[in-house]
Motif scaffolding. Structure first.
Motif, PDB file in Angstrom:
ATOM      1  N   ALA A 132       1.172   4.084   3.221  1.00 25.07           N
ATOM      2  CA  ALA A 132       1.057   4.266   1.883  1.00 25.07           C
ATOM      3  C   ALA A 132       1.326   5.562   1.425  1.00 25.07           C
ATOM      4  CB  ALA A 132      -0.733   4.357   1.636  1.00 25.07           C
ATOM      5  N   GLY A 133       2.203   5.834   0.564  1.00 21.29           N
ATOM      6  CA  GLY A 133       2.872   6.966   0.062  1.00 21.29           C
ATOM      7  C   GLY A 133       3.557   6.987  -1.254  1.00 21.29           C
ATOM      8  N   HIS A 134       4.640   7.827  -1.593  1.00 21.64           N
ATOM      9  CA  HIS A 134       5.331   7.621  -2.677  1.00 21.64           C
ATOM     10  C   HIS A 134       6.770   7.719  -2.321  1.00 21.64           C
ATOM     11  CE1 HIS A 134       6.288   7.405  -6.739  1.00 21.64           C
ATOM     12  NE2 HIS A 134       6.773   8.744  -6.974  1.00 21.64           N
ATOM     13  N   ASN A 135       7.665   6.763  -2.812  1.00 24.13           N
ATOM     14  CA  ASN A 135       8.909   6.630  -2.460  1.00 24.13           C
ATOM     15  C   ASN A 135       9.210   6.534  -0.681  1.00 24.13           C
ATOM     16  OD1 ASN A 135       9.764   6.738  -5.068  1.00 24.13           O
ATOM     17  ND2 ASN A 135      10.066   8.810  -5.131  1.00 24.13           N
TER      18      ASN A 135
ATOM     19  N   ALA B  95       1.158  10.155  -2.849  1.00 24.82           N
ATOM     20  CA  ALA B  95       2.548  11.162  -2.243  1.00 24.82           C
ATOM     21  C   ALA B  95       1.946  11.974  -1.222  1.00 24.82           C
ATOM     22  CB  ALA B  95       3.041  11.906  -3.609  1.00 24.82           C
ATOM     23  N   HIS B  96       0.944  12.596  -1.401  1.00 25.87           N
ATOM     24  CA  HIS B  96       0.283  13.321  -0.297  1.00 25.87           C
ATOM     25  C   HIS B  96      -0.997  12.933   0.439  1.00 25.87           C
ATOM     26  CE1 HIS B  96       2.881  16.485  -2.027  1.00 25.87           C
ATOM     27  NE2 HIS B  96       2.633  16.042  -3.190  1.00 25.87           N
ATOM     28  N   GLN B  97      -1.086  11.695   0.276  1.00 27.95           N
ATOM     29  CA  GLN B  97      -2.150  10.874   1.086  1.00 27.95           C
ATOM     30  C   GLN B  97      -3.616  11.663   0.942  1.00 27.95           C
ATOM     31  OE1 GLN B  97      -0.411   9.727   4.846  1.00 27.95           O
ATOM     32  NE2 GLN B  97       1.517  10.077   3.666  1.00 27.95           N
ATOM     33  N   LEU B  98      -3.933  12.135  -0.142  1.00 31.92           N
ATOM     34  CA  LEU B  98      -5.419  12.678  -0.510  1.00 31.92           C
ATOM     35  C   LEU B  98      -6.324  11.750   0.067  1.00 31.92           C
ATOM     36  CD1 LEU B  98      -4.942  14.496  -3.505  1.00 31.92           C
ATOM     37  CD2 LEU B  98      -4.525  15.249  -1.541  1.00 31.92           C
ATOM     38  N   ALA B  99      -7.421  12.130   0.674  1.00 34.04           N
ATOM     39  CA  ALA B  99      -8.247  11.388   1.311  1.00 34.04           C
ATOM     40  C   ALA B  99      -9.115  10.684   0.220  1.00 34.04           C
ATOM     41  CB  ALA B  99      -9.336  12.152   1.998  1.00 34.04           C
ATOM     42  N   GLU B 100      -9.211  10.975  -0.945  1.00 35.85           N
ATOM     43  CA  GLU B 100     -10.087  10.140  -1.784  1.00 35.85           C
ATOM     44  C   GLU B 100      -9.108   8.760  -2.022  1.00 35.85           C
ATOM     45  OE1 GLU B 100      -9.111  13.244  -2.036  1.00 35.85           O
ATOM     46  OE2 GLU B 100     -11.091  14.341  -2.134  1.00 35.85           O
ATOM     47  N   ASN B 101      -8.075   9.002  -2.483  1.00 28.76           N
ATOM     48  CA  ASN B 101      -7.162   7.805  -2.881  1.00 28.76           C
ATOM     49  C   ASN B 101      -6.808   6.949  -1.503  1.00 28.76           C
ATOM     50  OD1 ASN B 101      -6.902   7.936  -5.615  1.00 28.76           O
ATOM     51  ND2 ASN B 101      -5.476   9.891  -5.526  1.00 28.76           N
TER      52      ASN B 101
ATOM     53  N   LEU C  25      -7.705   2.798  -1.496  1.00 27.67           N
ATOM     54  CA  LEU C  25      -6.802   1.913  -0.886  1.00 27.67           C
ATOM     55  C   LEU C  25      -7.322   1.088   0.334  1.00 27.67           C
ATOM     56  CD1 LEU C  25      -4.116   0.650  -1.497  1.00 27.67           C
ATOM     57  CD2 LEU C  25      -3.058   2.266   0.153  1.00 27.67           C
ATOM     58  N   VAL C  26      -7.646   2.001   1.135  1.00 29.98           N
ATOM     59  CA  VAL C  26      -7.858   0.977   2.769  1.00 29.98           C
ATOM     60  C   VAL C  26      -9.083   0.199   2.705  1.00 29.98           C
ATOM     61  CG1 VAL C  26      -8.439   1.436   5.189  1.00 29.98           C
ATOM     62  CG2 VAL C  26      -6.774   2.664   4.167  1.00 29.98           C
ATOM     63  N   VAL C  27     -10.119   0.763   1.793  1.00 28.41           N
ATOM     64  CA  VAL C  27     -11.359  -0.121   1.692  1.00 28.41           C
ATOM     65  C   VAL C  27     -11.017  -1.287   0.946  1.00 28.41           C
ATOM     66  CG1 VAL C  27     -13.465  -0.293   0.575  1.00 28.41           C
ATOM     67  CG2 VAL C  27     -12.890   1.717   1.639  1.00 28.41           C
ATOM     68  N   GLY C  28     -10.052  -1.279   0.127  1.00 23.51           N
ATOM     69  CA  GLY C  28      -9.746  -2.512  -0.582  1.00 23.51           C
ATOM     70  C   GLY C  28      -8.909  -3.660   0.241  1.00 23.51           C
ATOM     71  N   LEU C  29      -8.500  -3.005   1.103  1.00 25.87           N
ATOM     72  CA  LEU C  29      -7.537  -3.876   2.155  1.00 25.87           C
ATOM     73  C   LEU C  29      -8.446  -4.353   3.425  1.00 25.87           C
ATOM     74  CD1 LEU C  29      -4.133  -1.860   1.944  1.00 25.87           C
ATOM     75  CD2 LEU C  29      -4.858  -4.022   0.857  1.00 25.87           C
ATOM     76  N   ALA C  30      -9.497  -3.755   3.472  1.00 25.82           N
ATOM     77  CA  ALA C  30     -10.222  -3.909   4.790  1.00 25.82           C
ATOM     78  C   ALA C  30     -10.900  -5.167   5.116  1.00 25.82           C
ATOM     79  CB  ALA C  30     -11.595  -2.992   4.709  1.00 25.82           C
ATOM     80  N   SER C  31     -10.999  -6.120   4.132  1.00 26.34           N
ATOM     81  CA  SER C  31     -11.690  -7.401   4.311  1.00 26.34           C
ATOM     82  C   SER C  31     -10.509  -8.310   5.128  1.00 26.34           C
ATOM     83  CB  SER C  31     -11.971  -7.931   2.941  1.00 26.34           C
ATOM     84  OG  SER C  31     -11.504  -9.347   2.936  1.00 26.34           O
TER      85      SER C  31
ATOM     86  N   GLU D 110       5.384  -6.342   3.131  1.00 29.44           N
ATOM     87  CA  GLU D 110       4.691  -6.919   2.018  1.00 29.44           C
ATOM     88  C   GLU D 110       4.305  -5.792   1.329  1.00 29.44           C
ATOM     89  OE1 GLU D 110       0.968  -9.212   2.541  1.00 29.44           O
ATOM     90  OE2 GLU D 110       1.865 -10.674   3.901  1.00 29.44           O
ATOM     91  N   THR D 111       4.343  -5.768  -0.206  1.00 24.50           N
ATOM     92  CA  THR D 111       4.020  -4.836  -0.922  1.00 24.50           C
ATOM     93  C   THR D 111       2.512  -5.264  -1.549  1.00 24.50           C
ATOM     94  OG1 THR D 111       6.240  -4.550  -1.949  1.00 24.50           O
ATOM     95  CG2 THR D 111       4.416  -3.885  -3.223  1.00 24.50           C
ATOM     96  N   VAL D 112       1.751  -4.001  -1.382  1.00 30.80           N
ATOM     97  CA  VAL D 112       0.511  -4.240  -1.841  1.00 30.80           C
ATOM     98  C   VAL D 112       0.114  -3.406  -2.975  1.00 30.80           C
ATOM     99  CG1 VAL D 112      -0.603  -4.825   0.447  1.00 30.80           C
ATOM    100  CG2 VAL D 112      -0.764  -2.527  -0.257  1.00 30.80           C
ATOM    101  N   ALA D 113      -0.809  -3.816  -4.135  1.00 34.35           N
ATOM    102  CA  ALA D 113      -0.971  -3.205  -5.217  1.00 34.35           C
ATOM    103  C   ALA D 113      -1.561  -1.824  -5.085  1.00 34.35           C
ATOM    104  CB  ALA D 113      -1.780  -4.096  -6.285  1.00 34.35           C
TER     105      ALA D 113
END
Ligand SMILES: Cc1cc2nc3c(=O)[nH]c(=O)nc-3n(C[C@H](O)[C@H](O)[C@H](O)COP(=O)(O)OP(=O)(O)OC[C@H]3O[C@@H](n4cnc5c(N)ncnc54)[C@H](O)[C@@H]3O)c2cc1C
Ligand SMILES: Nc1ncnc2c1ncn2[C@@H]1O[C@H](COP(=O)(O)O)[C@@H](O)[C@H]1O
Lengths: 316, 249
Positions: free
Chosen positions: A37-40, A66-72, A76-82, A165-168
């Motif tokens: 997870a990042g930017h470019n 871009a800076h991998q702030l914990a909140e974002n 993201l990870v919770v959305g992919l956890a299942s 694979e690209t994830v949203a």
């Protein structure tokens, strides 16, 4: 078993700690996905896809990563956890920032600094500054854990051919933003990845004197580390700190100069293969863990060490 | 502004902890207990914000056995205004602590919550991040500088490559790292005064929180001991040994 590994990177290169985490993942199962997870950060995803053992790379590319702030990151990870049985990240500042947040949102425990995997639900981790090791069993459906890099070898950077694979991206949580950073510039190897480390403590006296250690480090291709006392006194930046609450290292050779060997320091380096201590106090506790101890004034010994290394090199 | 600070009672950092012979835990009988060092830094930061006129009230909270009152009294002697003890003899893991703290936050409604980055007993480094997640708040972990603004707080964080600064919307959560400040020593008259400051005692059930542990500790043991090696007589001998005996240079 379906394992999700959170990659550590700076949008350009994959950080070595990710490779140790992949090795831990391979001890759990074969179905290993790495999230970049990042930017470019396309180059990072490509690199992750080459790592031996990785089956799939998920890339989430958006400005708010871009800076991998914990909140974002956590959203993201919770959305992919299942569907995943395990979620792993390196036990670095970044991993420790994000993973507890993920665990809490999933309503599961988080296991910090895993040094050994006994089975899919049973893990060993150090507590009390590594004075004791606890074997813990998780009752949770998803095991969320950070992996201590020194405890697992690095996975090979080639040999894999994972699909990317690209994830949203998840929506920007919008409560935090990146302001700036002051990263320590150095041409020397990174502490946690270095084969040799030369560390200085309060005995160095001031920041200028660290040049003595840098000179030796450069001759050995080593990284420079420090005790908390040296960092607190402002001799060197915070990211030099080795110990219970700093970085944990296990190089082939660790040279402790002007460091007494407090338990909190030992917690970060006592798994080094060979330990050398240079200290003028023969009673210093560091000598209890040192393979080779030299009782001497460092201001004489370190310049002499530099000269001896020149001689060794000249002798080929 | 109101600040809530969490203070944990832990085995003092000078104690060399030993595993119990039967491997069920660590020896804590007759061992010196103190406030977790990172929490002292958290309390100090809250007091400095109050002294700078940026905070009005500081509430110190601890969770655990009755003796945690001592830890709260220390925070009160440093300068916190009142204390809360969530009293239980049950084992509390970070997720349970975070849930209890969340309930306390909902009751107290602080604008800023400060925790230590890590408890030096479980070395978990989780509770602050978990609490922030449960509250849906932003987090500034491993803080070495905290600057309050208007509705925001800028936190400089100690990260692996150096320092990073983030801006957080209030209410926010901060975890203290070693370089945030140097905690003050408690003065004797303040210890006396602290005895008169209010200390509320609650039970986990009062807060309606399930604290059941999620991890079972199967065993606790000491790692293999490292043997001391030899003393060398000179730098030349050291280099020779490293080259010809240990083969590391
Ligand atoms: C919560 C907490 C977390 C901590 N985390 C860490 C951590 O992560 N890492 C860490 O390192 N510490 C940590 N500490 C601090 C630790 O307890 C020690 O205070 C610290 O490691 C001491 O650093 P030092 O050995 O450089 O200094 P000192 O203990 O002061 O030792 C200096 C040494 O230098 C020697 N010396 C002085 N002059 C010379 C000379 N001219 N030649 C040769 N030798 C000389 C002295 O004999 C002495 O042994 C932590 C402490 C706490 C409370
Ligand atoms: N039982 C507790 N009582 C009060 N504060 C706690 C407790 N457990 C954890 N904390 C807080 O959470 C921080 C991090 O703890 P940990 O996640 O266990 O490393 C500590 O420095 C405390 O500020």
């Amino acid at each position: 078993m379906s394992i999700l590994v959170i990659a550590e990177h700076d949008n350009v290169a994959l950080k070595p700690a990710t490779l140790n985490t992949v090795t831990a993942a391979t001890q759990l199962g074969e179905d290993i996905a790495v999230l970049v997870a990042g930017h470019n950060c396309g180059a990072v995803a490509e690199a992750a896809a080459q790592v031996a053992g990785v089956k799939k790379v998920l890339i989430a590319d958006a400005p708010h990563y871009a800076h991998q702030l914990a909140e974002n990151m956590a959203a993201l990870v919770v959305g992919l956890a299942s569907g995943h049985t395990h979620i792993l990240a390196p036990a670095t500042a970044a991993g420790k920032n994000t993973l507890p947040r993920v665990a809490a949102l999933l309503d599961v425990a988080q296991i910090t600094d895993v040094i050994k995997i006994d089975s899919a639900d049973t893990f060993v981790r150090p507590i009390y500054a590594g004075n004791v090791l606890a074997t813990v069993q998780s009752k949770d459906a998803v095991k969320v854990m950070t992996v201590r890099g020194t405890a697992f070898p690095a996975a090979t950077v080639t040999g894999g051919s994972a699909a990317i694979e690209t994830v949203a991206p998840a929506t920007d949580v919008g409560v935090s933003s990146f302001v700036g950073q002051q990263l320590t510039q150095s041409d020397r190897p990174e502490l946690t990845a270095a084969r040799i480390i030369v560390s200085g403590g309060r005995g160095m006296g001031n920041g200028d004197n660290f040049k003595l250690l840098e000179d030796v480090a450069d001759k050995l291709g080593a990284a420079v580390g420090a005790s908390r006392a040296a960092v607190d006194a402002g001799f060197v930046p915070n990211d030099y700190q080795v110990g219970q609450t700093g970085k944990v290292v296990a190089p082939t050779l660790y040279v402790a100069v002007g460091i007494s060997g407090a338990i909190q320091h030992l917690a970060g380096m006592k798994d080094s293969k060979v330990i050398v201590a240079i200290n003028k106090d023969e009673e210093a506790p560091i000598f209890q863990v040192a393979d080779y101890g030299l009782v001497a004034d460092l201001f004489a010994a370190v310049p002499e060490l530099s000269k001896e290394l020149d001689k060794l090199k000249a002798a080929g | 502004m109101k600040i809530l600070v969490a203070v944990k009672r832990v085995v003092d950092y000078n104690v060399k902890v030993r595993a119990k012979a039967d491997g069920t835990g660590v020896e804590t009988a007759n061992v010196k207990m103190s406030m977790n060092p990172f929490d002292e830094i958290a309390v100090e930061e809250a007091i400095r914000l109050q002294e700078a006129g940026k905070a009005q009230e500081i509430v110190a909270i601890s969770l655990g056995v009755t003796a945690c009152q001592d830890t709260i009294r220390t925070a009160l002697a440093m300068g916190a205004d009142r204390g809360i003890l969530v009293e239980t003899d049950a084992e509390l893991q970070p997720l349970a602590v975070a849930k209890l703290l969340k309930a306390a936050v909902e009751k107290e409604k602080p604008d800023l919550v400060i925790l230590g980055k890590q408890a030096i007993d479980d070395d978990a480094n989780q509770t602050g991040q978990m609490l922030a997640a449960l509250l849906g708040w932003p987090q500034g972990t491993f803080a070495s500088k905290v600057e309050l603004g208007d509705g925001t707080v800028n936190v400089t964080r100690e990260v692996d490559g150096g320092l990073e600064t983030v801006a957080l919307k209030l209410p926010a959560l901060v975890t203290a790292d070693l370089r945030l400040n140097e905690p003050r020593f408690v003065k004797l008259p303040n210890i006396m005064k602290a005895k008169k400051k209010p200390l509320e005692v609650l039970k986990p059930a009062d807060l309606g929180v399930d604290i059941a542990p999620r991890l079972v500790t199967l065993k606790v043991q000491e790692p293999p001991k490292r043997q001391a090696g030899i003393k060398v007589g000179s730098v030349a001998e050291l280099v020779d040994k490293l080259h010809n005996e240990a083969h590391v240079i």
